[in-house]
Design an enzyme around this catalytic site. Structure first.
Site, PDB file in Angstrom:
ATOM      1  N   LYS A   9       0.910  -1.345   0.025  1.00 34.91           N
ATOM      2  CA  LYS A   9       0.181   0.095  -0.088  1.00 34.91           C
ATOM      3  C   LYS A   9       0.898   1.232   0.183  1.00 34.91           C
ATOM      4  O   LYS A   9       1.956   1.292   0.487  1.00 34.91           O
ATOM      5  CB  LYS A   9      -0.877  -0.008   1.277  1.00 34.91           C
ATOM      6  CG  LYS A   9      -2.263   0.705   1.179  1.00 34.91           C
ATOM      7  CD  LYS A   9      -3.225  -0.157   0.618  1.00 34.91           C
ATOM      8  CE  LYS A   9      -4.717   0.721   0.509  1.00 34.91           C
ATOM      9  NZ  LYS A   9      -5.632   0.079  -0.124  1.00 34.91           N
ATOM     10  N   GLY A  65     -26.640   0.287   4.027  1.00 37.39           N
ATOM     11  CA  GLY A  65     -25.744   0.994   2.705  1.00 37.39           C
ATOM     12  C   GLY A  65     -26.036   0.598   1.451  1.00 37.39           C
ATOM     13  O   GLY A  65     -25.831  -0.520   1.045  1.00 37.39           O
ATOM     14  N   VAL A  66     -26.643   1.230   0.881  1.00 37.45           N
ATOM     15  CA  VAL A  66     -27.106   0.995  -0.676  1.00 37.45           C
ATOM     16  C   VAL A  66     -26.425   1.863  -1.703  1.00 37.45           C
ATOM     17  O   VAL A  66     -27.070   2.359  -2.751  1.00 37.45           O
ATOM     18  CB  VAL A  66     -28.705   0.839  -0.733  1.00 37.45           C
ATOM     19  CG1 VAL A  66     -29.228  -0.562  -0.167  1.00 37.45           C
ATOM     20  CG2 VAL A  66     -29.194   1.941  -0.608  1.00 37.45           C
ATOM     21  N   GLY A  67     -25.081   2.083  -1.511  1.00 40.26           N
ATOM     22  CA  GLY A  67     -24.310   2.878  -2.281  1.00 40.26           C
ATOM     23  C   GLY A  67     -23.841   2.130  -3.722  1.00 40.26           C
ATOM     24  O   GLY A  67     -24.694   1.008  -4.259  1.00 40.26           O
ATOM     25  N   VAL A 111     -22.013  -0.609  -4.084  1.00 40.61           N
ATOM     26  CA  VAL A 111     -21.743  -2.310  -3.983  1.00 40.61           C
ATOM     27  C   VAL A 111     -23.165  -2.587  -3.432  1.00 40.61           C
ATOM     28  O   VAL A 111     -23.811  -3.734  -3.829  1.00 40.61           O
ATOM     29  CB  VAL A 111     -20.738  -2.637  -2.916  1.00 40.61           C
ATOM     30  CG1 VAL A 111     -20.755  -4.191  -3.088  1.00 40.61           C
ATOM     31  CG2 VAL A 111     -19.305  -2.223  -3.430  1.00 40.61           C
TER      32      VAL A 111
HETATM   33  P1  NAD Z   1     -20.289   3.877  -1.452  1.00 43.35           P
HETATM   34  O1  NAD Z   1     -19.819   5.128  -0.585  1.00 43.35           O
HETATM   35  O2  NAD Z   1     -20.910   3.958  -2.765  1.00 43.35           O
HETATM   36  O3  NAD Z   1     -21.804   3.441  -0.637  1.00 43.35           O
HETATM   37  C1  NAD Z   1     -21.788   3.454   0.904  1.00 43.35           C
HETATM   38  C2  NAD Z   1     -23.270   3.649   1.226  1.00 43.35           C
HETATM   39  O4  NAD Z   1     -23.253   3.575   2.616  1.00 43.35           O
HETATM   40  C3  NAD Z   1     -23.542   5.218   0.967  1.00 43.35           C
HETATM   41  O5  NAD Z   1     -24.865   5.163   0.074  1.00 43.35           O
HETATM   42  C4  NAD Z   1     -23.838   5.903   2.150  1.00 43.35           C
HETATM   43  O6  NAD Z   1     -24.754   6.751   2.161  1.00 43.35           O
HETATM   44  C5  NAD Z   1     -24.163   4.675   2.967  1.00 43.35           C
HETATM   45  N1  NAD Z   1     -24.087   4.811   4.613  1.00 43.35           N
HETATM   46  C6  NAD Z   1     -22.915   5.532   5.036  1.00 43.35           C
HETATM   47  N2  NAD Z   1     -23.080   5.494   6.297  1.00 43.35           N
HETATM   48  C7  NAD Z   1     -24.216   4.772   6.599  1.00 43.35           C
HETATM   49  C8  NAD Z   1     -24.802   4.353   7.710  1.00 43.35           C
HETATM   50  N3  NAD Z   1     -24.424   4.616   8.988  1.00 43.35           N
HETATM   51  N4  NAD Z   1     -25.910   3.554   7.791  1.00 43.35           N
HETATM   52  C9  NAD Z   1     -26.658   3.218   6.635  1.00 43.35           C
HETATM   53  N5  NAD Z   1     -25.798   3.583   5.312  1.00 43.35           N
HETATM   54  C10 NAD Z   1     -24.865   4.429   5.465  1.00 43.35           C
HETATM   55  O7  NAD Z   1     -19.431   2.597  -1.070  1.00 43.35           O
HETATM   56  P2  NAD Z   1     -19.203   1.290  -1.730  1.00 43.35           P
HETATM   57  O8  NAD Z   1     -18.176   1.436  -3.008  1.00 43.35           O
HETATM   58  O9  NAD Z   1     -20.695   0.758  -2.122  1.00 43.35           O
HETATM   59  O10 NAD Z   1     -18.644   0.526  -0.638  1.00 43.35           O
HETATM   60  C11 NAD Z   1     -19.145  -0.025   0.259  1.00 43.35           C
HETATM   61  C12 NAD Z   1     -18.472  -0.576   1.307  1.00 43.35           C
HETATM   62  O11 NAD Z   1     -17.614  -1.636   0.775  1.00 43.35           O
HETATM   63  C13 NAD Z   1     -17.312   0.414   1.841  1.00 43.35           C
HETATM   64  O12 NAD Z   1     -17.102  -0.213   3.228  1.00 43.35           O
HETATM   65  C14 NAD Z   1     -16.206  -0.174   0.991  1.00 43.35           C
HETATM   66  O13 NAD Z   1     -14.834   0.165   1.922  1.00 43.35           O
HETATM   67  C15 NAD Z   1     -16.155  -1.502   0.766  1.00 43.35           C
HETATM   68  N6  NAD Z   1     -15.506  -1.977  -0.266  1.00 43.35           N
HETATM   69  C16 NAD Z   1     -15.970  -1.544  -1.683  1.00 43.35           C
HETATM   70  C17 NAD Z   1     -15.454  -2.000  -2.883  1.00 43.35           C
HETATM   71  C18 NAD Z   1     -15.927  -1.595  -4.220  1.00 43.35           C
HETATM   72  O14 NAD Z   1     -15.723  -2.302  -5.020  1.00 43.35           O
HETATM   73  N7  NAD Z   1     -16.592  -0.356  -4.329  1.00 43.35           N
HETATM   74  C19 NAD Z   1     -14.514  -3.025  -2.732  1.00 43.35           C
HETATM   75  C20 NAD Z   1     -14.115  -3.561  -1.510  1.00 43.35           C
HETATM   76  C21 NAD Z   1     -14.721  -3.028  -0.242  1.00 43.35           C
END
Ligand code: NAD
Length: 347
Positions: A80, A178-180, A182
């Protein structure tokens, strides 16, 4: 501050500090383990308040990448890089080029990629001075989340077989926190497979929209842990499984995308005592990394990538079987299996 006595030092092979007076670069690269191959890991750009905090972060994250790559069956080690800077104010082409030159001095033992504070354009800038850059995507989508979600979906199916002794997701209730990026992809896979969804997100518009699309229920982010569901899927932030949440969960299975879900390692034992099957996060969420690794190959094919990601299910089968045999949480089993794969002579 000494490295070898640092609490996050874990036999890291090499840690280098880099400085460039002209651009103001202050950076650290940590190579945790390169037994399986070059260390691939993202470049985080963050205004760490102290160098100590930057060092702790880079050591911890590099180690995590070794474990993730090993269990994703990738010919990669773990590393990293961090730049101590505010990405909104201090990121400049000169800074990134200086970082690229620092990466180049490692001769390919470290391969960089996007992480928080760095984006695909930054990777292109760095790639002008070093070829040791990954994630310069063929389709310019710049978004690993569909791949991560596909991996989590496969992990979930496996966890359901082991934890609920069910071969189908039809009718099972899943709470997604969390419905971002992923979480939303995962929700669509689960809906298509016949699961019933309960969604929570601090973004009330996003969650309402998705719930309408998938005929899902919505709960508040504060209450989602109490949902009467079979599966809890943390897809928001890390450290969500603390001692309070571990007591509140009604689900029998935990599997999600968030990194570092356990607030403390002991939480894995508490979930085990409560009869809740915990799916080690770094195994379940490796889909994005697997796709980035495939981007480096000449024979990249979408179906090959998806098949590799689906293999997460087989790895978890082994982890859950061993955990069941040893009557312990899958978390230490995953760590041990990874260590067998990246440490010569350990088996
Ligand atoms: P993102 O930011 O697109 O989505 C996260 C969602 O969680 C957002 O919609 C946010 O509003 C919501 N959120 C934040 N705090 C919250 C809470 N207290 N309660 C409910 N919802 C809440 O992120 P992502 O890319 O979807 O990633 C999600 C998680 O997965 C993160 O922890 C990230 O580190 C991990 N991750 C992501 C990837 C990837 O490919 N994007 C890969 C490995 C790990």
């Amino acid at each position: 501050m000494t490295l070898f006595a640092h609490p996050d030092f874990d036999h890291h092979e090499q840690v280098i500090h880099g400085h460039d007076r002209a651009s103001g670069l202050q950076a650290i690269i940590a190579l945790h383990n390169t037994y399986r191959g070059p260390a691939l890991g993202g470049l985080r750009i963050h205004p760490y308040p102290t160098e100590e905090r930057a060092l702790a972060d880079v050591l911890r994250l590099a180690r995590g990448m070794t474990y993730k790559s090993a269990l994703a069956d990738l010919p990669l080690g773990g590393g990293k890089a961090v730049i101590i800077a505010d990405p909104r104010r201090q990121k400049s082409p000169q800074l990134l080029e200086a970082m690229g030159r620092l990466i180049d001095t490692l001769g390919g033992r470290y391969i960089t990629a996007e992480d928080s504070g760095s984006n695909e354009q930054d990777m292109k800038t760095i790639a002008a001075v070093t070829r040791h850059v990954s994630g310069l995507r063929r389709d310019d989508s710049g978004d690993p989340s569909p791949f991560t979600a596909w991996g989590v979906f496969n992990a979930l199916r496996c966890a359901v077989r082991h934890g609920l002794e069910r071969d189908t997701l039809t009718g099972l209730r899943v709470a997604i926190q969390g419905v971002g990026s992923v979480g939303a992809h995962l929700a669509r896979h689960l809906h298509a497979a016949g699961a019933k969804l309960v969604l929570a997100d601090v973004d009330t518009q996003a969650v309402k929209h998705l719930a309408n699309e998938l005929h899902a229920d919505v709960m508040s982010p504060l209450d989602i842990f109490d949902a009467q569901v079979d599966i809890f899927a943390p897809c928001a932030m890390g450290a969500v499984l603390d001692k309070h949440v571990c007591e509140r969960l009604k689900a029998s299975v935990v599997v999600g995308a968030a990194n570092n879900q356990l607030a403390m390692p002991e939480m894995a034992d508490r979930l085990h005592q409560r009869g809740i099957l915990y799916t080690p996060d770094y195994v379940a969420n490796a889909g994005g990394l697997i796709e980035v690794a495939w981007q480096r190959r000449k024979d990249y094919r979408h179906d090959s990538v998806m098949a590799h990601i689906a293999n997460i299910e087989r790895t978890l089968d082994e982890i859950f079987d061993r955990a069941s045999h040893e009557q312990c949480s899958p978390a230490p089993i995953a760590d041990r299996l990874a260590e067998e794969r990246f440490s010569p002579g350990v088996a």
